[in-house]
Motif scaffolding. Sequence first.
Motif, PDB file in Angstrom:
ATOM      1  N   GLU A   2       0.970  -1.077  -0.108  1.00 31.65           N
ATOM      2  CA  GLU A   2      -0.002  -0.002  -0.058  1.00 31.65           C
ATOM      3  C   GLU A   2       0.791   1.379  -0.051  1.00 31.65           C
ATOM      4  O   GLU A   2       1.108   2.005  -1.016  1.00 31.65           O
ATOM      5  CB  GLU A   2      -0.934   0.198   1.218  1.00 31.65           C
ATOM      6  CG  GLU A   2      -1.877   1.011   1.487  1.00 31.65           C
ATOM      7  CD  GLU A   2      -3.040   0.957   0.397  1.00 31.65           C
ATOM      8  OE1 GLU A   2      -3.286  -0.074  -0.228  1.00 31.65           O
ATOM      9  OE2 GLU A   2      -4.041   1.982   0.336  1.00 31.65           O
ATOM     10  N   TYR A   5       6.976   4.202   3.095  1.00 34.06           N
ATOM     11  CA  TYR A   5       7.472   5.568   3.780  1.00 34.06           C
ATOM     12  C   TYR A   5       8.829   5.453   3.596  1.00 34.06           C
ATOM     13  O   TYR A   5       9.761   4.437   3.924  1.00 34.06           O
ATOM     14  CB  TYR A   5       6.889   5.207   5.348  1.00 34.06           C
ATOM     15  CG  TYR A   5       5.637   5.444   5.665  1.00 34.06           C
ATOM     16  CD1 TYR A   5       5.223   6.446   5.759  1.00 34.06           C
ATOM     17  CD2 TYR A   5       4.834   4.404   5.667  1.00 34.06           C
ATOM     18  CE1 TYR A   5       3.773   7.009   5.946  1.00 34.06           C
ATOM     19  CE2 TYR A   5       3.268   4.483   5.998  1.00 34.06           C
ATOM     20  CZ  TYR A   5       2.930   5.810   5.853  1.00 34.06           C
ATOM     21  OH  TYR A   5       1.578   5.858   6.166  1.00 34.06           O
ATOM     22  N   LEU A   6       9.396   6.391   2.870  1.00 37.26           N
ATOM     23  CA  LEU A   6      10.818   6.680   2.553  1.00 37.26           C
ATOM     24  C   LEU A   6      11.374   7.576   3.682  1.00 37.26           C
ATOM     25  O   LEU A   6      11.299   8.799   3.689  1.00 37.26           O
ATOM     26  CB  LEU A   6      11.074   7.056   1.337  1.00 37.26           C
ATOM     27  CG  LEU A   6      12.170   6.720   0.385  1.00 37.26           C
ATOM     28  CD1 LEU A   6      12.283   5.414   0.469  1.00 37.26           C
ATOM     29  CD2 LEU A   6      11.836   7.303  -0.920  1.00 37.26           C
ATOM     30  N   LEU A  85      15.208  -1.242  -4.117  1.00 33.36           N
ATOM     31  CA  LEU A  85      14.356   0.008  -3.685  1.00 33.36           C
ATOM     32  C   LEU A  85      13.657   0.360  -4.919  1.00 33.36           C
ATOM     33  O   LEU A  85      12.375   0.768  -4.865  1.00 33.36           O
ATOM     34  CB  LEU A  85      15.281   1.041  -3.323  1.00 33.36           C
ATOM     35  CG  LEU A  85      14.690   2.479  -3.134  1.00 33.36           C
ATOM     36  CD1 LEU A  85      13.676   2.388  -1.945  1.00 33.36           C
ATOM     37  CD2 LEU A  85      15.744   3.460  -2.498  1.00 33.36           C
ATOM     38  N   THR A  86      13.984   0.533  -6.161  1.00 30.59           N
ATOM     39  CA  THR A  86      13.308   0.220  -7.404  1.00 30.59           C
ATOM     40  C   THR A  86      12.257  -0.295  -7.553  1.00 30.59           C
ATOM     41  O   THR A  86      10.871   0.226  -7.734  1.00 30.59           O
ATOM     42  CB  THR A  86      14.357   0.291  -8.565  1.00 30.59           C
ATOM     43  OG1 THR A  86      15.476   0.871  -8.278  1.00 30.59           O
ATOM     44  CG2 THR A  86      13.505   0.569 -10.035  1.00 30.59           C
ATOM     45  N   ILE A  89       9.374   0.767  -4.972  1.00 28.76           N
ATOM     46  CA  ILE A  89       8.713   2.138  -5.545  1.00 28.76           C
ATOM     47  C   ILE A  89       7.771   1.554  -6.326  1.00 28.76           C
ATOM     48  O   ILE A  89       6.499   2.064  -6.382  1.00 28.76           O
ATOM     49  CB  ILE A  89       9.761   3.038  -6.050  1.00 28.76           C
ATOM     50  CG1 ILE A  89      10.625   3.692  -4.828  1.00 28.76           C
ATOM     51  CG2 ILE A  89       8.779   4.019  -6.812  1.00 28.76           C
ATOM     52  CD1 ILE A  89      11.768   4.551  -5.408  1.00 28.76           C
ATOM     53  N   GLU A  90       7.948   0.856  -7.369  1.00 27.71           N
ATOM     54  CA  GLU A  90       7.128   0.120  -8.481  1.00 27.71           C
ATOM     55  C   GLU A  90       5.877  -0.473  -7.726  1.00 27.71           C
ATOM     56  O   GLU A  90       4.747  -0.425  -8.252  1.00 27.71           O
ATOM     57  CB  GLU A  90       7.753  -0.959  -9.379  1.00 27.71           C
ATOM     58  CG  GLU A  90       8.618  -0.505 -10.311  1.00 27.71           C
ATOM     59  CD  GLU A  90       9.766  -1.472 -10.989  1.00 27.71           C
ATOM     60  OE1 GLU A  90      10.171  -1.211 -12.057  1.00 27.71           O
ATOM     61  OE2 GLU A  90       9.844  -2.677 -10.394  1.00 27.71           O
ATOM     62  N   ASN A  91       6.316  -1.273  -6.802  1.00 24.89           N
ATOM     63  CA  ASN A  91       5.296  -2.152  -6.209  1.00 24.89           C
ATOM     64  C   ASN A  91       4.318  -1.184  -5.218  1.00 24.89           C
ATOM     65  O   ASN A  91       3.322  -1.809  -4.677  1.00 24.89           O
ATOM     66  CB  ASN A  91       5.747  -3.336  -5.409  1.00 24.89           C
ATOM     67  CG  ASN A  91       6.366  -4.168  -6.326  1.00 24.89           C
ATOM     68  OD1 ASN A  91       5.830  -4.342  -7.530  1.00 24.89           O
ATOM     69  ND2 ASN A  91       7.329  -4.928  -6.047  1.00 24.89           N
ATOM     70  N   ALA A  92       4.491  -0.192  -4.672  1.00 21.65           N
ATOM     71  CA  ALA A  92       4.010   0.866  -3.671  1.00 21.65           C
ATOM     72  C   ALA A  92       2.911   1.582  -4.395  1.00 21.65           C
ATOM     73  O   ALA A  92       2.991   1.947  -5.517  1.00 21.65           O
ATOM     74  CB  ALA A  92       4.852   1.787  -3.013  1.00 21.65           C
ATOM     75  N   LYS A  93       1.606   1.594  -3.932  1.00 20.28           N
ATOM     76  CA  LYS A  93       0.679   2.470  -4.134  1.00 20.28           C
ATOM     77  C   LYS A  93       1.055   3.998  -4.343  1.00 20.28           C
ATOM     78  O   LYS A  93       0.955   4.903  -5.107  1.00 20.28           O
ATOM     79  CB  LYS A  93      -0.561   2.489  -3.599  1.00 20.28           C
ATOM     80  CG  LYS A  93      -1.585   1.352  -4.406  1.00 20.28           C
ATOM     81  CD  LYS A  93      -2.835   1.295  -3.694  1.00 20.28           C
ATOM     82  CE  LYS A  93      -3.748   0.352  -4.124  1.00 20.28           C
ATOM     83  NZ  LYS A  93      -4.777   0.140  -3.101  1.00 20.28           N
ATOM     84  N   ARG A  94       1.615   4.205  -3.224  1.00 19.58           N
ATOM     85  CA  ARG A  94       2.293   5.619  -2.788  1.00 19.58           C
ATOM     86  C   ARG A  94       3.363   5.716  -2.203  1.00 19.58           C
ATOM     87  O   ARG A  94       3.594   4.812  -1.400  1.00 19.58           O
ATOM     88  CB  ARG A  94       1.013   6.744  -2.567  1.00 19.58           C
ATOM     89  CG  ARG A  94       0.226   6.073  -1.243  1.00 19.58           C
ATOM     90  CD  ARG A  94      -0.933   7.120  -1.034  1.00 19.58           C
ATOM     91  NE  ARG A  94      -2.003   6.436  -1.704  1.00 19.58           N
ATOM     92  CZ  ARG A  94      -2.799   5.625  -1.298  1.00 19.58           C
ATOM     93  NH1 ARG A  94      -2.309   4.612  -0.180  1.00 19.58           N
ATOM     94  NH2 ARG A  94      -3.753   5.086  -1.900  1.00 19.58           N
ATOM     95  N   ILE A  95       4.095   6.737  -2.356  1.00 25.92           N
ATOM     96  CA  ILE A  95       5.506   7.093  -1.725  1.00 25.92           C
ATOM     97  C   ILE A  95       5.298   7.984  -0.680  1.00 25.92           C
ATOM     98  O   ILE A  95       5.076   9.249  -1.340  1.00 25.92           O
ATOM     99  CB  ILE A  95       6.686   6.950  -2.382  1.00 25.92           C
ATOM    100  CG1 ILE A  95       6.781   5.727  -3.496  1.00 25.92           C
ATOM    101  CG2 ILE A  95       8.143   6.979  -1.710  1.00 25.92           C
ATOM    102  CD1 ILE A  95       6.105   5.833  -4.828  1.00 25.92           C
ATOM    103  N   ILE A  96       5.655   7.925   0.583  1.00 23.62           N
ATOM    104  CA  ILE A  96       5.592   8.943   1.289  1.00 23.62           C
ATOM    105  C   ILE A  96       6.864   9.486   2.231  1.00 23.62           C
ATOM    106  O   ILE A  96       7.341   8.457   2.854  1.00 23.62           O
ATOM    107  CB  ILE A  96       4.536   8.754   2.574  1.00 23.62           C
ATOM    108  CG1 ILE A  96       3.191   8.228   2.055  1.00 23.62           C
ATOM    109  CG2 ILE A  96       4.162   9.926   3.558  1.00 23.62           C
ATOM    110  CD1 ILE A  96       2.073   7.645   2.865  1.00 23.62           C
ATOM    111  N   SER A  97       7.342  10.481   2.015  1.00 23.75           N
ATOM    112  CA  SER A  97       8.766  11.008   2.829  1.00 23.75           C
ATOM    113  C   SER A  97       8.576  11.996   3.737  1.00 23.75           C
ATOM    114  O   SER A  97       7.354  12.578   3.668  1.00 23.75           O
ATOM    115  CB  SER A  97       9.669  11.419   1.663  1.00 23.75           C
ATOM    116  OG  SER A  97       9.071  11.936   0.335  1.00 23.75           O
TER     117      SER A  97
END
Lengths: 97, 120, 116
Positions: A2, A5-6, A85-86, A89-97
């Motif tokens: 889902e 978190y970066l 990590l690539t 990112i491809e597999n995440a719905k969204r990235i939150i930093s």
Amino acid sequence: MENLYLITRSTFERTAWKLAARLAKSGDTLCFIQDAVLAVKGPVELAGKLSELESAGVTVRFLKEDLAARGLSAPADKVINYDGLTELIENAKRIIS
Amino acid sequence: MNESKQVLILIRTCPYGMASAGEGFRAIIGLAGMEIDTHAVLVDDGVLVALKGQLPDALGMHKLEDAFSQLSDFGAKLYVHEPSLTERGLSADDCIPAEVLTDDKLRELISQVDHVITFN
Amino acid sequence: MIIGFLLRTGPYTSQNVDTCYHLAKRFLAKGHGVRMYLYEDGVINLHKEIKSPQERNVPEMMTELAKAGAEIRACGTCARFRGIRKADIIEEAKQAGMVVFAKYANECDRFLSFGF
């Protein structure tokens, strides 16, 4: 996955990791990169929170290149390289930093 | 262009010390102006952006309290994270009008958007 | 898949631009599209007069990404506020307003932000 978190900043100097730790739920991933790989050293409050989150189904990862650059290490099963990590990112719905 | 995405802008830093909140504001109105559903969420020290009574005139800077008060005129929505307020001894009464989010509500809002873009 | 980056920090100050470069390079190699919007000090990463003897050269890294297919745009307002003219930035990138940032938000499948 889902949410990814970066976290990029030192877990000692900055508290950015706390929001990720309080929001992350089963199926999410917390990935520590740049100075945030210091998370392998704490603080104690973070170490406790991470094991709690892992028991709740949250995945925890550390970026290999950033650990190595700083002379740090983490358990092998929690270490990913840039290619990994690539994929996160491809597999995440969204990235939150 | 594809159908519009929904974007959540996360503002995490105190106003004035860093330009992040002000630059985040520009990003919010830029997105909202292009018909993107834009949700501006103040978390961590970012909740200070909503605090009433800011007087930045002596710094020669624009008053972000006023800027963020006008977000709805641009079609964006403002939210403030309640636990971040509480940690700083503040409450929604100290703030300009904004929807108050608990952790659960913030998690729910995140699950509804396509992107989370952070200004830290 | 199209991956978007918002990069808000400049060169040789933070690792952010390097992280973006290493990720973008891999996404391009995998056949993904890359859109990079450089905001605030991020615009400095495109300054073509940057000289970096014995060190990685950030504008050259950006040029390499653009040549491999990344679309790189710098916020024009941010550039003006930092005294960077259109002629100062690498030819493979351009200045563009928030309209382009909004376009990237719309067309990207994933979006990463790198700030302070």
